[in-house]
Write a protein that holds these residues in place. Structure first.
Motif, PDB file in Angstrom:
ATOM      1  N   VAL A 217       0.844  -1.149  -0.002  1.00 15.10           N
ATOM      2  CA  VAL A 217      -0.070  -0.142  -0.122  1.00 15.10           C
ATOM      3  C   VAL A 217       0.924   1.086  -0.137  1.00 15.10           C
ATOM      4  CG1 VAL A 217      -1.654   1.352   1.428  1.00 15.10           C
ATOM      5  CG2 VAL A 217      -2.020  -0.983   1.091  1.00 15.10           C
ATOM      6  N   SER A 218       1.938   1.324   0.978  1.00 16.28           N
ATOM      7  CA  SER A 218       2.564   2.622   1.269  1.00 16.28           C
ATOM      8  C   SER A 218       3.500   2.980   0.002  1.00 16.28           C
ATOM      9  CB  SER A 218       3.268   2.513   2.325  1.00 16.28           C
ATOM     10  OG  SER A 218       2.434   2.311   3.501  1.00 16.28           O
ATOM     11  N   ASN A 219       4.166   1.790  -0.433  1.00 13.25           N
ATOM     12  CA  ASN A 219       5.249   2.185  -1.244  1.00 13.25           C
ATOM     13  C   ASN A 219       4.882   1.870  -3.025  1.00 13.25           C
ATOM     14  OD1 ASN A 219       6.292   1.348   1.345  1.00 13.25           O
ATOM     15  ND2 ASN A 219       8.445   1.471   0.323  1.00 13.25           N
ATOM     16  N   ILE A 220       3.896   1.219  -3.001  1.00 11.42           N
ATOM     17  CA  ILE A 220       3.334   0.836  -4.392  1.00 11.42           C
ATOM     18  C   ILE A 220       1.933   1.654  -4.845  1.00 11.42           C
ATOM     19  CG2 ILE A 220       2.906  -0.954  -6.209  1.00 11.42           C
ATOM     20  CD1 ILE A 220       5.016  -2.777  -4.648  1.00 11.42           C
TER      21      ILE A 220
ATOM     22  N   PHE B  31       8.254   7.316  -4.991  1.00 17.90           N
ATOM     23  CA  PHE B  31       8.175   5.765  -5.618  1.00 17.90           C
ATOM     24  C   PHE B  31       9.739   5.066  -5.761  1.00 17.90           C
ATOM     25  CE2 PHE B  31       7.476   2.705  -8.710  1.00 17.90           C
ATOM     26  CZ  PHE B  31       6.620   1.662  -8.355  1.00 17.90           C
ATOM     27  N   LEU B  32      10.628   5.490  -6.469  1.00 12.80           N
ATOM     28  CA  LEU B  32      11.808   4.924  -6.716  1.00 12.80           C
ATOM     29  C   LEU B  32      12.492   4.753  -5.360  1.00 12.80           C
ATOM     30  CD1 LEU B  32      12.853   6.644 -10.071  1.00 12.80           C
ATOM     31  CD2 LEU B  32      11.939   4.172  -9.762  1.00 12.80           C
ATOM     32  N   ASP B  33      12.464   6.046  -4.487  1.00  9.72           N
ATOM     33  CA  ASP B  33      13.138   5.653  -3.352  1.00  9.72           C
ATOM     34  C   ASP B  33      12.614   4.603  -2.379  1.00  9.72           C
ATOM     35  OD1 ASP B  33      14.737   6.745  -0.963  1.00  9.72           O
ATOM     36  OD2 ASP B  33      12.940   7.380   0.019  1.00  9.72           O
ATOM     37  N   SER B  34      11.320   4.457  -2.240  1.00  7.30           N
ATOM     38  CA  SER B  34      10.859   3.633  -1.578  1.00  7.30           C
ATOM     39  C   SER B  34      10.892   2.101  -1.984  1.00  7.30           C
ATOM     40  CB  SER B  34       9.191   3.719  -1.530  1.00  7.30           C
ATOM     41  OG  SER B  34       8.716   3.571  -2.860  1.00  7.30           O
ATOM     42  N   LEU B  35      11.354   1.925  -3.350  1.00  3.56           N
ATOM     43  CA  LEU B  35      11.551   0.656  -3.752  1.00  3.56           C
ATOM     44  C   LEU B  35      13.138   0.449  -3.832  1.00  3.56           C
ATOM     45  CD1 LEU B  35       9.362   0.416  -6.902  1.00  3.56           C
ATOM     46  CD2 LEU B  35       9.165  -0.570  -4.771  1.00  3.56           C
ATOM     47  N   GLY B  36      13.854   1.356  -3.272  1.00  8.51           N
ATOM     48  CA  GLY B  36      15.542   1.460  -2.828  1.00  8.51           C
ATOM     49  C   GLY B  36      16.038   1.426  -4.072  1.00  8.51           C
ATOM     50  N   ILE B  37      15.389   2.141  -5.213  1.00  6.27           N
ATOM     51  CA  ILE B  37      16.219   2.206  -6.519  1.00  6.27           C
ATOM     52  C   ILE B  37      17.101   3.374  -6.540  1.00  6.27           C
ATOM     53  CG2 ILE B  37      15.865   2.692  -9.141  1.00  6.27           C
ATOM     54  CD1 ILE B  37      13.133   1.060  -8.648  1.00  6.27           C
TER      55      ILE B  37
END
Length: 447
Positions: free
Chosen positions: A381-384, A440-446
C-alpha cells in the motif's frame, strides 16, 4: 445520477476529511520518523512539502469528486468515458481494502492497550518489560484477532448509518475530543522537568542533522499524511455541496493535519527527553517508549489512557473513510443497500486482515518476498499502490480533465484569483508527478 448522501455543512466535511487524513500517519508514523530524522529540520521540510505536494494532490481528488458527485469508479467513467481511466477508481477500491485489512490490526492493538491500561496491566513496568509485553500481546492469536474484529465492528456500525447519521456525527465529537486530549497531554508533557530539550528537538531545526535521507523521508511523509492517492478524499468530496468553498476547505484540512502532527511531537518528545529516553526508537515508540514515559509520571496511567483514546479516535476516523469508499462503490448510490453492504464488506475485510493480525504469532514464520504478511501489506500500500494512484490522479487532472471545467470547479463557491488556480495547476502538472516518481523509486530502494 448523483450521490444521494451529502454533508450537512462545510465544517462537517472538514472535520470528517481531516479525520480521514489524521490517522496513523500523523500520530504514529510522524513521531518515530521525526525521531530518527533530525526532529525540527524534518518537521520544517515536511511542512513545506505538505503545502507544495500534499495540498495540490488533495485538491486534485476534491475536484474530481465534487465535479461528478459520484463514487470513485463512476467519477472517472463520467469524466473520461470509453477509456480505461476508471481503473484508477478500481485501484482505489483495492488499495483501501488492503489498507484497512492491516490498519484494523493496529487499531486492535490500541484497543488491547486501552483495556490493559484500564485494568492495571500496564502499571509499573520497565522499558524492557513493556517491550516484552508488546511482543507477547501481538503474538497472542486469539487476542489480536478479537481486537481487530472489535475495531472493524465499530467502523462498520458507523459507516452503515450513513454519511450524516454515521460518519459526520462520529467525526463531530471525535475530532474535538482528539484536540482536547492533545492539549491535556501536551500540558503535562511540557511541564515536566527537563522537557525543554524535547521541545527544542521538534521546534528548533538544526542543519547539522539534515541529510538527503531526511529530505526523502519528509517528502514521503508529506505525501502520505493527507490520505491522498487512494480516492478516499475523492469519495468524501463527492458529498460536498457545490456552494461550498472547496479550496478553502482543502487548506483548512491541511492546516489541521499539520497542527495535529506538531501536537503529536509536542505531546511525545518533551516527555521522552524529560526521562532521559531516546527519540529514535522507531515504530515501537508509541507502544514501548511512551508507556514507559507515562509510567514514570504521577497519575501517568491516566495520561497514557488519554493518549491511547486519542490514538483510537484518529485511527477510527481514518478507517471510516476507507470503508466508506468501498461501500460507496458497491452501493452504486442506492442508500437502501448501505447497511447490508457495509456489514458484508467490513466482515470480508476483517477476514482479509486476519493473516496480518497473525503474522507476529502463529504465522510469524511465513515470509513473502522477505517480509511478514503484515509488512508485505504495508509495503504494497505505502510504497506501490498509493504512489501509483496519486501519480495517475495528478496526470488525469492536469492532462485529461478539461482545463476550463477544472478552473470553473475550483473557483466555484470561492473568490480566489485565477493566478492561485494557475499556480496549483502548474504544481499538479509539472512538480507533483516528478516528486511522486522520486518517492516511488526511493521507497523501492532504486535511488
Amino acid at each position: 445520477m448523483k450521490q444521494s448522501a451529502q454533508w450537512s455543512s462545510k465544517i462537517s466535511f472538514i472535520l470528517a476529511a481531516a479525520g480521514s487524513a489524521i490517522g496513523l500517519g500523523a500520530i504514529w508514523k510522524f513521531p518515530y520518523v521525526a525521531g530518527t530524522s533530525g526532529g525540527g529540520i524534518f518537521f520544517i521540510i515536511f511542512l513545506i512539502f505538505t503545502l507544495l505536494i500534499g495540498l495540490p494532490l488533495l485538491l486534485a481528488e476534491f475536484v474530481i469528486g465534487r465535479t461528478t458527485q459520484k463514487n470513485a469508479i463512476q467519477s472517472f467513467k463520467e469524466l473520461a468515458p470509453r477509456t480505461n481511466w476508471h481503473l484508477v477508481g478500481r485501484l482505489g477500491f483495492f488499495t483501501n481494502a488492503v489498507l484497512l485489512s492491516f490498519y484494523s490490526v493496529v487499531g486492535g492493538w490500541i484497543l488491547i492497550y486501552l483495556v490493559s491500561g484500564s485494568i492495571g496491566n500496564l502499571n509499573g513496568l520497565t522499558e524492557s518489560e513493556y517491550g516484552a509485553y508488546f511482543g507477547e500481546t501481538i503474538a497472542n492469536p486469539f487476542l489480536v484477532v478479537l481486537a481487530q474484529l472489535l475495531f472493524m465492528l465499530i467502523t462498520i456500525i458507523v459507516v452503515a448509518k450513513g454519511v450524516q447519521a454515521g460518519i459526520e456525527k462520529a467525526s463531530k465529537w471525535m475530532m474535538p475530543a482528539l484536540f482536547i486530549l492533545f492539549i491535556v497531554i501536551i500540558f503535562r508533557s511540557i511541564t515536566l522537568e527537563g522537557s525543554l530539550e524535547g521541545i527544542l528537538f521538534i521546534l528548533k531545526p538544526s542543519l547539522s542533522t539534515l541529510t538527503s535521507e531526511t529530505i526523502l523521508f519528509a517528502l514521503g511523509q508529506s505525501f502520505f499524511a493527507l490520505s491522498v492517492g487512494a480516492c478516499t478524499m475523492l469519495t468524501y468530496s463527492s458529498y460536498l455541496s457545490k456552494k461550498e468553498n472547496m479550496v478553502q476547505s482543502a487548506f483548512s484540512i491541511v492546516v489541521l493535519n499539520i497542527l495535529v502532527t506538531l501536537l503529536a511531537g509536542l505531546a511525545i518528545f518533551p516527555a521522552v527527553f524529560a526521562f532521559g529516553l531516546k527519540p529514535d526508537a522507531g515504530p515501537v515508540l508509541l507502544f514501548n517508549v511512551l508507556p514507559t514515559v507515562f509510567g514514570k509520571m504521577p497519575f501517568g496511567i491516566v495520561f497514557l489512557l488519554a493518549f491511547l483514546l486519542l490514538f483510537l479516535f484518529a485511527t477510527l476516523t481514518s478507517a471510516f473513510s476507507m470503508l466508506e469508499l468501498i461501500v460507496a462503490i458497491l452501493t452504486k448510490k442506492n442508500e437502501q443497500n448501505r447497511k447490508n453492504i457495509a456489514w458484508i464488506a467490513g466482515l470480508v475485510i476483517f477476514l482479509l486482515g486476519v493473516p496480518s493480525a497473525l503474522s507476529f504469532g502463529v504465522l510469524s514464520d511465513v515470509s513473502l518476498f522477505g517480509r511478514s504478511i503484515f509488512d508485505l501489506a504495508d509495503f504494497l500500500v505505502s510504497n506501490i499502490l498509493l504512489p501509483v494512484g496519486a501519480f495517475f490522479i495528478s496526470i488525469f487532472v492536469s492532462f485529461i480533465f478539461p482545463r476550463e471545467a477544472l478552473y470553473k470547479e475550483l473557483q466555484m463557491g470561492s473568490k480566489f484569483p485565477i493566478i492561485i488556480v494557475q499556480v496549483w495547476f502548474f504544481l499538479i502538472r509539472y512538480v507533483v508527478p516528478i516528486v511522486i516518481i522520486i518517492v516511488f523509486l526511493d521507497s523501492l530502494g532504486i535511488i
